[in-house]
Design an enzyme around this catalytic site. Structure first.
Site, PDB file in Angstrom:
ATOM      1  CB  ALA A   1      17.719  13.837   1.783  1.00 14.27           C
TER       2      ALA A   1
ATOM      3  CB  CYS B   1      37.351  42.845   8.661  1.00 13.76           C
ATOM      4  SG  CYS B   1      37.389  44.350   7.977  1.00 13.76           S
TER       5      CYS B   1
ATOM      6  N   GLY C   1      18.407  17.099  -2.664  1.00 14.23           N
ATOM      7  CA  GLY C   1      17.876  18.407  -1.925  1.00 14.23           C
ATOM      8  C   GLY C   1      18.109  19.598  -2.367  1.00 14.23           C
TER       9      GLY C   1
ATOM     10  CG  ASN D   1      22.866  22.829   2.344  1.00 17.05           C
ATOM     11  OD1 ASN D   1      22.315  23.507   1.444  1.00 17.05           O
ATOM     12  ND2 ASN D   1      22.808  21.797   2.447  1.00 17.05           N
TER      13      ASN D   1
ATOM     14  CG  HIS E   1      27.089  28.519  -2.298  1.00 20.06           C
ATOM     15  ND1 HIS E   1      25.468  28.194  -2.848  1.00 20.06           N
ATOM     16  CD2 HIS E   1      27.392  28.708  -3.756  1.00 20.06           C
ATOM     17  CE1 HIS E   1      25.453  28.206  -4.060  1.00 20.06           C
ATOM     18  NE2 HIS E   1      26.342  28.574  -4.845  1.00 20.06           N
TER      19      HIS E   1
ATOM     20  N   PRO F   1      11.898  15.340  -2.964  1.00 22.37           N
ATOM     21  CG  PRO F   1      10.941  16.490  -1.105  1.00 22.37           C
ATOM     22  CD  PRO F   1      12.327  16.237  -1.837  1.00 22.37           C
TER      23      PRO F   1
HETATM   24  C1  BV8 Z   1      27.716  34.111  -9.957  1.00 21.77           C
HETATM   25  C2  BV8 Z   1      24.808  31.700   0.131  1.00 21.77           C
HETATM   26  C3  BV8 Z   1      28.920  35.187 -11.464  1.00 21.77           C
HETATM   27  C4  BV8 Z   1      24.120  32.818   0.903  1.00 21.77           C
HETATM   28  C5  BV8 Z   1      23.484  31.500  -2.079  1.00 21.77           C
HETATM   29  C6  BV8 Z   1      20.578  33.502 -15.021  1.00 21.77           C
HETATM   30  C7  BV8 Z   1      21.129  32.310 -15.438  1.00 21.77           C
HETATM   31  C8  BV8 Z   1      22.082  31.735 -14.673  1.00 21.77           C
HETATM   32  C9  BV8 Z   1      22.661  32.258 -13.734  1.00 21.77           C
HETATM   33  C10 BV8 Z   1      22.098  33.517 -13.207  1.00 21.77           C
HETATM   34  C11 BV8 Z   1      21.175  34.009 -13.801  1.00 21.77           C
HETATM   35  N1  BV8 Z   1      21.021  35.484 -13.311  1.00 21.77           N
HETATM   36  C12 BV8 Z   1      21.884  35.530 -12.306  1.00 21.77           C
HETATM   37  C13 BV8 Z   1      22.729  34.378 -12.135  1.00 21.77           C
HETATM   38  C14 BV8 Z   1      23.678  33.997 -11.335  1.00 21.77           C
HETATM   39  C15 BV8 Z   1      23.256  33.682 -10.129  1.00 21.77           C
HETATM   40  C16 BV8 Z   1      22.241  32.634 -10.256  1.00 21.77           C
HETATM   41  O1  BV8 Z   1      22.317  31.482 -10.437  1.00 21.77           O
HETATM   42  N2  BV8 Z   1      20.897  33.056 -10.004  1.00 21.77           N
HETATM   43  C17 BV8 Z   1      19.795  32.385 -10.120  1.00 21.77           C
HETATM   44  C18 BV8 Z   1      18.734  32.491  -9.049  1.00 21.77           C
HETATM   45  C19 BV8 Z   1      19.141  32.389 -11.543  1.00 21.77           C
HETATM   46  N3  BV8 Z   1      24.436  32.974  -9.336  1.00 21.77           N
HETATM   47  C20 BV8 Z   1      25.286  33.810  -8.700  1.00 21.77           C
HETATM   48  O2  BV8 Z   1      24.941  35.024  -8.645  1.00 21.77           O
HETATM   49  C21 BV8 Z   1      26.532  33.144  -8.375  1.00 21.77           C
HETATM   50  N4  BV8 Z   1      27.694  33.928  -8.559  1.00 21.77           N
HETATM   51  O3  BV8 Z   1      27.237  33.672 -10.828  1.00 21.77           O
HETATM   52  O4  BV8 Z   1      28.834  34.847  -9.926  1.00 21.77           O
HETATM   53  C22 BV8 Z   1      30.339  36.013 -11.455  1.00 21.77           C
HETATM   54  C23 BV8 Z   1      31.157  35.608 -12.507  1.00 21.77           C
HETATM   55  C24 BV8 Z   1      32.168  36.340 -12.585  1.00 21.77           C
HETATM   56  C25 BV8 Z   1      32.333  37.406 -11.699  1.00 21.77           C
HETATM   57  C26 BV8 Z   1      31.720  37.750 -10.461  1.00 21.77           C
HETATM   58  C27 BV8 Z   1      30.395  37.079 -10.696  1.00 21.77           C
HETATM   59  C28 BV8 Z   1      26.400  33.059  -6.778  1.00 21.77           C
HETATM   60  C29 BV8 Z   1      25.298  32.173  -6.455  1.00 21.77           C
HETATM   61  C30 BV8 Z   1      25.196  31.836  -4.588  1.00 21.77           C
HETATM   62  C31 BV8 Z   1      24.521  32.634  -3.944  1.00 21.77           C
HETATM   63  N5  BV8 Z   1      24.405  32.323  -2.635  1.00 21.77           N
HETATM   64  N6  BV8 Z   1      23.557  31.063  -0.838  1.00 21.77           N
HETATM   65  C32 BV8 Z   1      23.085  32.372   1.576  1.00 21.77           C
HETATM   66  O5  BV8 Z   1      22.928  31.077   1.870  1.00 21.77           O
HETATM   67  O6  BV8 Z   1      22.704  33.300   2.127  1.00 21.77           O
HETATM   68  S1  BV8 Z   1      22.143  30.736  -2.941  1.00 21.77           S
HETATM   69  C33 BV8 Z   1      21.247  29.921  -2.270  1.00 21.77           C
HETATM   70  O7  BV8 Z   1      20.296  29.145  -3.300  1.00 21.77           O
HETATM   71  C34 BV8 Z   1      21.831  28.704  -1.311  1.00 21.77           C
HETATM   72  O8  BV8 Z   1      23.002  28.750  -1.100  1.00 21.77           O
HETATM   73  C35 BV8 Z   1      21.423  27.383  -2.368  1.00 21.77           C
HETATM   74  O9  BV8 Z   1      22.808  26.872  -2.598  1.00 21.77           O
HETATM   75  C36 BV8 Z   1      21.019  27.955  -3.359  1.00 21.77           C
HETATM   76  C37 BV8 Z   1      20.152  27.005  -4.042  1.00 21.77           C
HETATM   77  O10 BV8 Z   1      19.236  26.646  -3.276  1.00 21.77           O
HETATM   78  P1  BV8 Z   1      18.694  25.134  -2.832  1.00 21.77           P
HETATM   79  O11 BV8 Z   1      19.906  24.735  -1.948  1.00 21.77           O
HETATM   80  O12 BV8 Z   1      18.858  24.334  -4.044  1.00 21.77           O
HETATM   81  O13 BV8 Z   1      17.707  25.158  -1.971  1.00 21.77           O
HETATM   82  P2  BV8 Z   1      16.145  25.544  -2.429  1.00 21.77           P
HETATM   83  O14 BV8 Z   1      15.230  26.071  -1.369  1.00 21.77           O
HETATM   84  O15 BV8 Z   1      16.177  26.208  -3.771  1.00 21.77           O
HETATM   85  O16 BV8 Z   1      15.480  24.085  -2.808  1.00 21.77           O
HETATM   86  C38 BV8 Z   1      15.458  23.162  -1.837  1.00 21.77           C
HETATM   87  C39 BV8 Z   1      15.236  21.672  -2.510  1.00 21.77           C
HETATM   88  O17 BV8 Z   1      15.011  20.789  -1.599  1.00 21.77           O
HETATM   89  C40 BV8 Z   1      13.675  21.866  -3.201  1.00 21.77           C
HETATM   90  O18 BV8 Z   1      13.967  21.311  -4.407  1.00 21.77           O
HETATM   91  C41 BV8 Z   1      12.877  20.770  -2.451  1.00 21.77           C
HETATM   92  O19 BV8 Z   1      11.903  20.278  -3.047  1.00 21.77           O
HETATM   93  C42 BV8 Z   1      14.010  19.691  -1.785  1.00 21.77           C
HETATM   94  N7  BV8 Z   1      13.541  19.307  -0.468  1.00 21.77           N
HETATM   95  C43 BV8 Z   1      12.485  19.782   0.496  1.00 21.77           C
HETATM   96  N8  BV8 Z   1      12.626  18.965   1.544  1.00 21.77           N
HETATM   97  C44 BV8 Z   1      13.696  18.006   1.248  1.00 21.77           C
HETATM   98  C45 BV8 Z   1      14.085  18.349  -0.090  1.00 21.77           C
HETATM   99  N9  BV8 Z   1      15.198  17.577  -0.793  1.00 21.77           N
HETATM  100  C46 BV8 Z   1      15.245  16.319   0.095  1.00 21.77           C
HETATM  101  N10 BV8 Z   1      14.800  16.016   1.037  1.00 21.77           N
HETATM  102  C47 BV8 Z   1      14.004  16.990   1.888  1.00 21.77           C
HETATM  103  N11 BV8 Z   1      13.556  16.407   3.163  1.00 21.77           N
END
Ligand code: BV8
Length: 242
Positions: A233, A125, A189, A100, A117, A216
């Site tokens: 959570a 800048c 979460g 987060n 992140h 959940p």
């Molecule tokens: C990198 C910051 C490489 C910005 C974010 C294929 C396979 C594997 C990887 C990849 C692929 N294709 C591309 C990639 C790489 C990519 C990636 O993983 N893509 C995914 C989508 C497939 N990753 C990257 O690009 C990363 N960098 O790999 O660099 C590299 C290597 C060498 C040289 C150069 C580069 C960078 C990833 C970071 C991206 N930035 N955020 C911003 O916030 O705007 S990601 C964003 O999604 C968030 O930061 C967050 O961390 C992330 C995951 O989301 P979650 O936090 O899990 O949130 P989400 O809504 O998805 O889920 C919420 C959960 O909570 C749910 O399960 C829900 O049920 C639950 N919930 C709901 N209510 C509650 C609860 N739980 C508990 N209590 C509750 N009350």
């Protein structure tokens, strides 16, 4: 409901590592990314959270992050964040690894927060890396223009990790260290789809930790963890850690 084994493991743990995602902040009123009504429902990640989108339309991306920063500034840590702070009274080392960018773990008072992140409250800048006050971004957006650096005129960006960008090396190293060292690993979460953060729960399991998921909804790791605790959570963590 959690098992007696988990309570015993927590009581005897020297080190607990916690990976949190947007779900732990949902009860603070901050929309998650992928839940219905979440942030990505309106925009696709590739539309906004990447450097090409930013260079293509800096004002749109700066405006989106300003909007999210205002939501964060109006939010408070919830019982889930506070339960992790309380855990520090009973366990010698608690490492809070968060995906987060909302600063809520720091504001709740967690002692050791690793921001994988980045942090949306900080801007800099793109050219000279000077820190830039959020007020400067707000002023420019309100005047209908992209925010630029007061030193060199470069574009101002939020200090968050975009898709395709490397995570801060020291943050990822420290997170991996804590993951391989801990006795208990809590994954709280997160939809566990964004790498490399999503790799950490299974790395903990491979390293001998007792791995617990709090969510959940089920995720890709729910079938592989030692305990999957279905629930928000803000309810599950206080019950578990009291
Ligand atoms: C990198 C910051 C490489 C910005 C974010 C294929 C396979 C594997 C990887 C990849 C692929 N294709 C591309 C990639 C790489 C990519 C990636 O993983 N893509 C995914 C989508 C497939 N990753 C990257 O690009 C990363 N960098 O790999 O660099 C590299 C290597 C060498 C040289 C150069 C580069 C960078 C990833 C970071 C991206 N930035 N955020 C911003 O916030 O705007 S990601 C964003 O999604 C968030 O930061 C967050 O961390 C992330 C995951 O989301 P979650 O936090 O899990 O949130 P989400 O809504 O998805 O889920 C919420 C959960 O909570 C749910 O399960 C829900 O049920 C639950 N919930 C709901 N209510 C509650 C609860 N739980 C508990 N209590 C509750 N009350």
């Amino acid at each position: 409901m959690h098992s007696d084994t988990l309570i015993k493991r927590l009581r005897n743990a020297a080190h607990v590592a916690v990976l949190t995602g947007a779900g732990i902040s949902a009860e603070s009123g901050i929309p998650t990314f992928r839940d219905p009504g979440g942030i990505w429902e309106k925009f696709e990640p590739q539309e906004l959270a990447n450097v090409d989108a930013f260079l293509d339309n800096p004002e749109l991306v700066q405006g989106w992050y300003r909007h999210r920063r205002q939501i964060v500034e109006g939010a408070e840590p919830n019982a889930g964040h506070r339960a992790l702070v309380d855990l520090e009274q009973h366990v010698a080392t608690v490492t809070t690894i968060t995906q987060n960018v909302d600063d809520l773990h720091n504001r709740a008072g967690s002692a050791d927060v690793i921001e994988l992140h980045g942090n949306i409250t900080h801007n800099y800048c793109m050219d000279c890396e000077t820190d830039v006050a959020p007020e400067r971004v707000d002023e420019a957006i309100e005047q209908g223009e992209p925010a630029t650096c007061p030193e060199c005129g470069g574009l101002v960006r939020p200090d968050v990790v975009w898709f395709g960008e490397m995570l801060p090396p020291d943050a990822m190293d420290r997170a991996s260290q804590a993951t391989t060292d801990c006795d208990v690993f809590l994954s709280v979460g997160t939809s566990t789809v964004v790498y490399p953060a999503a790799r950490l729960p299974m790395l903990a399991k491979e390293s001998g930790a007792y791995v617990v998921e709090v969510n959940p909804d089920r995720t890709p790791i729910s079938g592989d963890v030692d305990e999957y605790l279905a629930g928000p959570a803000g309810e599950v963590l206080p019950a578990l850690l009291s």
